[in-house]
Design a protein around this motif. Structure first.
Motif, PDB file in Angstrom:
ATOM      1  N   UNK A  66     -25.530  43.761 -10.399  1.00 11.60           N
ATOM      2  CA  UNK A  66     -26.573  44.728  -9.845  1.00 11.60           C
ATOM      3  C   UNK A  66     -26.483  44.771  -8.422  1.00 11.60           C
ATOM      4  N   UNK A  67     -26.906  46.060  -7.879  1.00 11.21           N
ATOM      5  CA  UNK A  67     -26.776  46.127  -6.287  1.00 11.21           C
ATOM      6  C   UNK A  67     -27.421  45.017  -5.714  1.00 11.21           C
ATOM      7  N   UNK A  68     -28.417  44.430  -6.285  1.00  5.61           N
ATOM      8  CA  UNK A  68     -29.117  43.211  -5.486  1.00  5.61           C
ATOM      9  C   UNK A  68     -28.370  41.903  -5.527  1.00  5.61           C
ATOM     10  N   UNK A  69     -27.198  41.940  -6.256  1.00  7.68           N
ATOM     11  CA  UNK A  69     -26.366  40.717  -6.049  1.00  7.68           C
ATOM     12  C   UNK A  69     -25.362  40.691  -4.863  1.00  7.68           C
ATOM     13  N   UNK A  70     -25.481  42.051  -4.320  1.00  5.65           N
ATOM     14  CA  UNK A  70     -24.486  41.961  -3.085  1.00  5.65           C
ATOM     15  C   UNK A  70     -24.927  40.915  -2.350  1.00  5.65           C
ATOM     16  N   UNK A  71     -23.977  40.216  -1.901  1.00  5.45           N
ATOM     17  CA  UNK A  71     -24.195  39.086  -0.932  1.00  5.45           C
ATOM     18  C   UNK A  71     -22.961  38.400  -0.632  1.00  5.45           C
ATOM     19  N   UNK A  72     -22.841  37.418   0.476  1.00  7.24           N
ATOM     20  CA  UNK A  72     -21.725  36.450   0.585  1.00  7.24           C
ATOM     21  C   UNK A  72     -21.958  35.336  -0.292  1.00  7.24           C
ATOM     22  N   UNK A  73     -21.107  35.007  -1.135  1.00  9.99           N
ATOM     23  CA  UNK A  73     -21.254  33.825  -2.075  1.00  9.99           C
ATOM     24  C   UNK A  73     -20.772  32.359  -1.674  1.00  9.99           C
ATOM     25  N   UNK A  74     -21.482  31.545  -1.537  1.00  9.19           N
ATOM     26  CA  UNK A  74     -20.823  30.291  -0.980  1.00  9.19           C
ATOM     27  C   UNK A  74     -20.814  29.173  -1.946  1.00  9.19           C
ATOM     28  N   UNK A 134     -25.583   6.569   5.971  1.00  6.89           N
ATOM     29  CA  UNK A 134     -26.751   6.298   6.427  1.00  6.89           C
ATOM     30  C   UNK A 134     -27.886   6.651   5.285  1.00  6.89           C
ATOM     31  N   UNK A 135     -27.426   7.153   4.106  1.00  4.52           N
ATOM     32  CA  UNK A 135     -28.060   7.345   2.999  1.00  4.52           C
ATOM     33  C   UNK A 135     -28.716   8.776   2.938  1.00  4.52           C
ATOM     34  N   UNK A 136     -28.506   9.566   3.952  1.00  5.22           N
ATOM     35  CA  UNK A 136     -28.781  10.916   3.970  1.00  5.22           C
ATOM     36  C   UNK A 136     -27.775  11.704   3.371  1.00  5.22           C
ATOM     37  N   UNK A 137     -28.020  12.970   2.987  1.00  2.00           N
ATOM     38  CA  UNK A 137     -27.039  13.939   2.450  1.00  2.00           C
ATOM     39  C   UNK A 137     -26.508  14.953   3.457  1.00  2.00           C
ATOM     40  N   UNK A 138     -25.174  15.207   3.360  1.00  2.00           N
ATOM     41  CA  UNK A 138     -24.717  16.136   4.188  1.00  2.00           C
ATOM     42  C   UNK A 138     -24.035  17.444   3.238  1.00  2.00           C
ATOM     43  N   UNK A 139     -24.681  18.588   3.508  1.00  2.00           N
ATOM     44  CA  UNK A 139     -24.052  19.820   2.759  1.00  2.00           C
ATOM     45  C   UNK A 139     -22.724  20.274   3.235  1.00  2.00           C
ATOM     46  N   UNK A 140     -21.811  20.568   2.361  1.00  2.00           N
ATOM     47  CA  UNK A 140     -20.657  21.101   2.661  1.00  2.00           C
ATOM     48  C   UNK A 140     -20.611  22.613   2.011  1.00  2.00           C
ATOM     49  N   UNK A 141     -19.898  23.384   3.122  1.00  2.00           N
ATOM     50  CA  UNK A 141     -19.796  24.790   2.680  1.00  2.00           C
ATOM     51  C   UNK A 141     -18.470  25.559   2.860  1.00  2.00           C
ATOM     52  N   UNK A 142     -18.157  26.506   2.053  1.00  2.00           N
ATOM     53  CA  UNK A 142     -17.094  26.973   1.939  1.00  2.00           C
ATOM     54  C   UNK A 142     -17.083  28.147   2.953  1.00  2.00           C
ATOM     55  N   UNK A 143     -16.344  29.178   3.191  1.00  2.00           N
ATOM     56  CA  UNK A 143     -16.244  30.146   4.438  1.00  2.00           C
ATOM     57  C   UNK A 143     -16.977  31.244   3.493  1.00  2.00           C
ATOM     58  N   UNK A 144     -17.002  31.158   2.197  1.00  2.00           N
ATOM     59  CA  UNK A 144     -17.699  32.497   1.617  1.00  2.00           C
ATOM     60  C   UNK A 144     -16.988  33.542   1.216  1.00  2.00           C
ATOM     61  N   UNK A 145     -17.369  34.185  -0.026  1.00  2.00           N
ATOM     62  CA  UNK A 145     -16.579  35.372  -0.305  1.00  2.00           C
ATOM     63  C   UNK A 145     -17.467  36.632  -0.546  1.00  2.00           C
ATOM     64  N   UNK A 146     -17.305  37.486  -0.199  1.00  2.00           N
ATOM     65  CA  UNK A 146     -18.140  38.772  -0.176  1.00  2.00           C
ATOM     66  C   UNK A 146     -18.416  39.552  -1.486  1.00  2.00           C
ATOM     67  N   UNK A 147     -19.444  39.786  -1.985  1.00  2.00           N
ATOM     68  CA  UNK A 147     -19.510  40.502  -3.292  1.00  2.00           C
ATOM     69  C   UNK A 147     -20.307  41.578  -2.977  1.00  2.00           C
ATOM     70  N   UNK A 148     -19.925  42.959  -3.329  1.00  2.00           N
ATOM     71  CA  UNK A 148     -20.540  44.025  -3.049  1.00  2.00           C
ATOM     72  C   UNK A 148     -20.565  44.792  -4.275  1.00  2.00           C
ATOM     73  N   UNK A 149     -21.679  45.194  -4.739  1.00  2.00           N
ATOM     74  CA  UNK A 149     -22.135  45.859  -5.852  1.00  2.00           C
ATOM     75  C   UNK A 149     -22.704  47.335  -5.569  1.00  2.00           C
ATOM     76  N   UNK A 150     -22.000  48.158  -5.855  1.00  2.00           N
ATOM     77  CA  UNK A 150     -22.275  49.761  -5.462  1.00  2.00           C
ATOM     78  C   UNK A 150     -21.763  50.884  -6.067  1.00  2.00           C
ATOM     79  N   UNK A 151     -22.474  51.755  -6.359  1.00  2.00           N
ATOM     80  CA  UNK A 151     -21.994  53.031  -7.028  1.00  2.00           C
ATOM     81  C   UNK A 151     -21.508  53.928  -6.157  1.00  2.00           C
TER      82      UNK A 151
END
Length: 121
Positions: free
Chosen positions: A87-95, A104-121
């Motif tokens: 759907x158009x509302x799915x348009x976003x950068x996906x990570x 130390x016991x805490x958590x670290x988040x790792x992310x990719x660079x992202x990939x663009x998804x564009x849903x449009x008519x």
């Protein structure tokens, strides 16, 4: 050196499908749960789907349930997000994301660079 590399994004029309991939390296992939997030312009980053280390359990945002499927291939160190009925509302950068506990016991988040998804008519 944790690395996450997303691929598979693109421009599609509403109702079509897309399969995203995230290639992971730098950690023992099969020991960690993986997640997919997305961020649309002007909006907060939101969790889309998550999968446990062995792939036995998955969770989805309400907006993704019934349309998206997260899976993984631990032999290939890759997690996937199959997106159907887009759907158009799915348009976003996906990570791709992994949470790794630090010394130390805490958590670290790792992310990719992202990939663009564009849903449009």
């Amino acid at each position: 050196q944790v690395q996450l590399v997303e691929s598979g994004g693109g421009l599609v029309q509403p109702g079509e499908s897309l399969r995203l991939s995230c290639a992971a390296s730098g950690f023992t992939f099969s020991s960690y749960a993986m997640s997919w997030y997305r961020q649309a312009p002007g909006k907060e980053r939101e969790l889309v789907a998550a999968i446990t280390s062995a792939g036995g359990t998955t969770n989805y945002a309400d907006s993704a349930k019934g349309r998206f499927t997260v899976s993984r291939d631990n032999a290939k160190n890759t997690v996937y997000l199959q997106m159907n009925s887009l759907k158009p509302e799915d348009t976003a950068v996906y990570y791709c994301n992994v949470l790794i506990r630090t010394l130390t016991g805490s958590f670290k988040a790792y992310w990719g660079q992202g990939t663009q998804v564009t849903v449009s008519s």
